[in-house]
Design an enzyme around this catalytic site. Structure first.
Site, PDB file in Angstrom:
ATOM      1  N   ASP A 100      55.504  37.618  69.462  1.00  0.00           N
ATOM      2  CA  ASP A 100      54.435  36.630  68.946  1.00  0.00           C
ATOM      3  C   ASP A 100      52.932  36.856  69.793  1.00  0.00           C
ATOM      4  O   ASP A 100      53.207  37.473  70.724  1.00  0.00           O
ATOM      5  CB  ASP A 100      54.724  35.247  69.056  1.00  0.00           C
ATOM      6  CG  ASP A 100      56.029  34.837  68.508  1.00  0.00           C
ATOM      7  OD1 ASP A 100      56.247  35.395  67.304  1.00  0.00           O
ATOM      8  OD2 ASP A 100      56.679  33.904  68.945  1.00  0.00           O
TER       9      ASP A 100
HETATM   10  N1  URA Z   1      61.376  35.249  70.547  1.00  0.00           N
HETATM   11  C1  URA Z   1      60.246  34.629  70.346  1.00  0.00           C
HETATM   12  O1  URA Z   1      60.110  33.227  70.226  1.00  0.00           O
HETATM   13  N2  URA Z   1      59.068  34.987  70.345  1.00  0.00           N
HETATM   14  C2  URA Z   1      58.943  36.307  70.573  1.00  0.00           C
HETATM   15  O2  URA Z   1      57.573  36.900  70.551  1.00  0.00           O
HETATM   16  C3  URA Z   1      59.547  37.236  70.962  1.00  0.00           C
HETATM   17  C4  URA Z   1      61.206  36.475  70.890  1.00  0.00           C
END
Ligand code: URA
Length: 233
Positions: A100
């Site tokens: 993310d």
């Molecule tokens: N899980 C998440 O919630 N976000 C990420 O970026 C990676 C794994």
């Protein structure tokens, strides 16, 4: 390899864009117009608009992704991308999987399309280790629930490892890679994530790599990735 893969490895374009170049008749192989189904080897002479191309060496980079950077090649909102962070490297690499925008940590980028595909495939899912700062302080029972699997709207999560690092800090090791998985798992057990960092990807660590920097993998690390993505069936 297929002509479009060769063009991608030469750093010319993505495979999809390469197909457009081939269809437009701009690519020749040994002087003849290339076709979508043309296969080429290292001995063939490939030219784009009359300019000779060379296949790039395989590259594998581990980026320490900072927050605020997106894991796509381009962003409609104009945010910086992980591909821009490795633009100094001579090859055209793409990220394996996603983090993310607000997640920091280990992200592998490569131009080895076959390896990338295998590593991202649910069948071979390699271990990813996350450190999450959360609201509240999860109990031992909550950690065991995370390990056994929690019910999410796209199904129950697979067995995982969970450990308390400090009050309100949890380490989760997963073999799955669903969208926002760590945030959704911790939300589901009543401890929303306030910060998320991936400390390890397939055993690769970021030691000595500052946020925004990257390092090239050692040959032994690349060999391990190949063996992991073959054996973890
Ligand atoms: N899980 C998440 O919630 N976000 C990420 O970026 C990676 C794994």
């Amino acid at each position: 390899m297929r002509l479009n893969a060769y063009l991608a490895r030469a750093g010319v374009a993505s495979r999809r864009k390469a197909d457009e170049l081939i269809k437009a008749g701009r690519v020749t192989v040994n002087g003849e117009p290339g076709q979508l189904n043309t296969f080429v080897s290292g001995r063939d002479r490939v030219e784009l608009d009359g300019w000779p191309l060379e296949k790039q060496r395989l590259a594998h980079l581990l980026l320490h992704k900072p927050a605020g950077v997106v894991t796509t090649a381009s962003d409609p909102q104009g945010r910086p991308t992980v591909v821009e962070l490795v633009a100094d490297h001579e090859t055209r690499v793409v990220p394996v999987g996603r983090l993310d925008a607000d997640t920091t940590g280990a992200l592998l980028l490569t131009n080895d399309g076959e390896l990338a595909h295998r590593l991202a495939h649910p069948r071979y899912e390699v271990e990813k280790v996350y450190e999450a700062e959360v609201e509240g302080d999860p109990s031992d029972e909550t950690l065991r629930r995370l390990e056994r699997g929690v019910e999410l709207d796209d199904g129950r999560t697979a067995p995982a490892r969970a450990k308390r690092l400090a009050p309100s800090r949890v380490e989760l090791a997963l073999h799955e890679g669903r969208k926002h998985q760590v945030k959704r798992m911790l939300e589901a057990v009543g401890h929303p994530v306030t910060r998320l960092h991936r400390s390890r990807y397939a055993g690769l660590s970021l030691e000595g790599v500052e946020p925004g920097e990257w390092r090239e993998l050692e040959p032994g690390e690349v060999a391990r990735l190949h063996s992991l993505s073959r054996s973890e069936v």
